[in-house]
Scaffold this active site. Structure first.
Site, PDB file in Angstrom:
ATOM      1  CE  LYS A 112      43.368  40.560  43.856  1.00  0.00           C
ATOM      2  NZ  LYS A 112      43.817  41.675  45.020  1.00  0.00           N
TER       3      LYS A 112
HETATM    4  C1  LIG Z   1      43.029  42.767  45.133  1.00  0.00           C
HETATM    5  C2  LIG Z   1      43.421  43.717  45.957  1.00  0.00           C
HETATM    6  C3  LIG Z   1      42.433  44.686  46.705  1.00  0.00           C
HETATM    7  C4  LIG Z   1      41.269  45.068  46.010  1.00  0.00           C
HETATM    8  O1  LIG Z   1      40.307  43.801  45.858  1.00  0.00           O
HETATM    9  P1  LIG Z   1      39.211  43.885  45.085  1.00  0.00           P
HETATM   10  O2  LIG Z   1      38.367  42.600  44.970  1.00  0.00           O
HETATM   11  O3  LIG Z   1      39.634  44.178  43.613  1.00  0.00           O
HETATM   12  O4  LIG Z   1      38.125  45.030  45.583  1.00  0.00           O
HETATM   13  C5  LIG Z   1      42.798  45.037  47.982  1.00  0.00           C
HETATM   14  N1  LIG Z   1      43.771  44.888  48.637  1.00  0.00           N
HETATM   15  C6  LIG Z   1      44.737  43.886  48.270  1.00  0.00           C
HETATM   16  C7  LIG Z   1      46.205  43.701  48.857  1.00  0.00           C
HETATM   17  C8  LIG Z   1      44.531  43.089  47.070  1.00  0.00           C
HETATM   18  O5  LIG Z   1      45.435  42.243  46.847  1.00  0.00           O
END
Ligand SMILES: *Cc1c(COP(=O)(O)O)cnc(C)c1O
Length: 461
Positions: A112
């Site tokens: 993220k």
């Molecule tokens: C947010 C997240 C996901 C999922 O990603 P999406 O874009 O919501 O599909 C997977 N793994 C981790 C570690 C995350 O923080």
């Protein structure tokens, strides 16, 4: 370049406007009116370039005149300067034709950071031009909130409030939210669970007097600017493995469908991606939908890969919009049916989705076994989300190189890793002092009026 809503009844916006708006006023999600295509020679020319240069070339066509070229290059440089790896998104090999894309070298050790760091820089630059100040409020089950805190701390034109469920995030996640010392970021530990936090944030957005008074904005995963930032690493990794002269496939640990939708955009831009494989944990609505055609909700079952514990994948609406021939009224109808429990995907739409996406599911014990097995065979320590991806990828290996997205650093989820390996993973050296830094957090009740008065007081509005 203009952006339209997936429900067809909201104003058409520029990139800058779509970034500041987040959710469209008709309840839909913004998507580009048409996706810019990169020709083969342009993609080939990305080989050997820095991550930042690839980011500039891939994202520039989506921006219109929101930022000048030099200005945008500066924002990209600032966004990724704090990463702990020179390649930003390095590839490591897991097997003869299987590669892992490590997306956890950012400041909060999860993918993220790629989008959040850039949206922080872009929002600040856009606001600085008008002198406006905004208030961002978000709810988090852990990763989004810490990424937002790191991205927005110290920015002059933004106040950030993150609501997390008290006692229900990991120690690392909590400390990443409570240790930034800048006065414009605020961690609020709320009594209740993640759904309560999310509900209170929604209430704040639905209170129009409050919303306008504090200039409320959102940075959740439906924000188009976040999706766009994630398109870049599909290009950088594919080109490292020989694209555009050789096709690749990707497996993506999926929750809200934001990350994998970015791969879908890369494919539409001309990157030769054979398959995009959706990997889910036991919360498998997407895997069931793709296999059966029935998109039906089922309560959330808490798992050891908590960032993928979702009931409904909000960004899936963007894929449905294309699968239904960009018919906003049809999408609005489906979303109304979803509120009542679910809908059947039409045959035509299902065919379109299956031509691009495959899917698989990973049970809890399989996640643990995959962490153990990957460490034994490669020395790579996986976080539980990445392990879900690796397990599903292994079921989809073929002649085309497979790239699995590793979405978080194992040290962010030490309990699951310890359960698999009998040993707790260490934090990277650059954040080894996380547990010594002072924490700053406000405990709040699950009460809208109390939350609103904290926001008003701290922002002086
Ligand atoms: C947010 C997240 C996901 C999922 O990603 P999406 O874009 O919501 O599909 C997977 N793994 C981790 C570690 C995350 O923080």
């Amino acid at each position: 370049m203009h952006y339209i809503s997936t429900r067809g009844a909201a104003p058409v916006l520029t990139f800058g406007e779509a970034m500041m708006t987040g959710l469209a006023r008709d309840g839909g999600l913004y998507v580009p009116q048409s996706v810019p295509v990169m020709v083969k020679a342009e993609i080939a020319a990305l080989a050997g370039q820095s991550y930042e240069e690839i980011a500039f070339r891939v994202m520039r066509p989506f921006l219109g005149d929101t930022f000048g070229d030099d200005e945008f290059r500066g924002l990209i440089a600032a966004a990724y300067a704090g990463f702990g790896h020179a390649a930003r998104a390095p590839l490591v090999q897991m097997g003869p034709n299987h590669f892992l894309l490590e997306l956890f070298h950012g400041p909060t050790l999860a993918f993220k950071d790629f989008a959040m760091q850039l949206i922080g820089q872009m929002m600040q630059a856009a606001l600085a031009k008008t002198g406006e100040r905004i208030t961002i409020v978000g709810a988090t089950s852990g990763d989004t909130g810490s990424a937002a805190m790191e991205a927005f701390r110290g920015l002059a034109n933004v106040d950030l409030f993150i609501l997390y469920p008290h006692g229900r995030v990991s120690d690392v996640q909590r400390r990443q939210m409570t240790t930034p010392s800048e006065s414009n970021v605020h961690a609020l530990a709320m009594d209740g669970d993640f759904d309560d936090c999310q509900a209170r944030v929604k209430d704040m957005f639905n209170d129009f007097a409050f919303r306008d008074g504090v200039r409320l904005a959102g940075v959740n995963s439906i924000n188009w600017a976040r999706v766009l930032a994630q398109v870049v690493y599909y290009f950088s990794s594919a080109v490292s493995l020989g694209a555009p002269h050789r096709a690749v496939s990707f497996t993506v640990p999926t929750g809200n469908f934001g990350d994998i939708f970015a791969g879908y955009i890369a494919r539409q831009m001309g990157l030769p991606i054979e398959k995009l494989v959706i990997a889910t944990n036991q919360n498998d609505i997407l895997d069931r939908a793709l296999k059966s055609g029935a998109y039906t909700t089922d309560g959330v079952k808490p798992s050891i890969s908590p960032s993928m514990d979702i009931q409904v994948s909000s960004n899936f609406e963007r894929a449905l919009f294309d699968a239904y021939g960009r018919d906003g009224a049809a999408v609005a109808q489906l979303m109304a049916e979803l509120k009542a429990g679910g809908f059947a995907i039409s045959q035509g739409a299902l065919q379109m989705l299956r031509s691009t996406f495959a899917s698989g599911r990973c049970a809890e014990d399989e996640t643990i076994n995959t962490i153990r097995h990957s460490f034994a065979t490669t020395g790579e320590v996986l976080c539980p989300h990445s392990a879900v991806g690796v397990k599903v990828a292994e079921e989809n290996l073929g002649p085309t190189p497979m790239i699995t997205l590793a979405t978080a650093h194992p040290a962010k989820f030490p309990d699951a890793v310890e359960q698999a390996m009998g040993q707790r993973p260490a934090l990277p050296l650059r954040m080894a002092d996380l547990f010594d830094r002072p924490e700053r957090v406000t405990r709040v009740a699950n009460d809208l009026a109390a939350l609103q008065s904290i926001v008003r007081e701290r922002t002086g509005r």
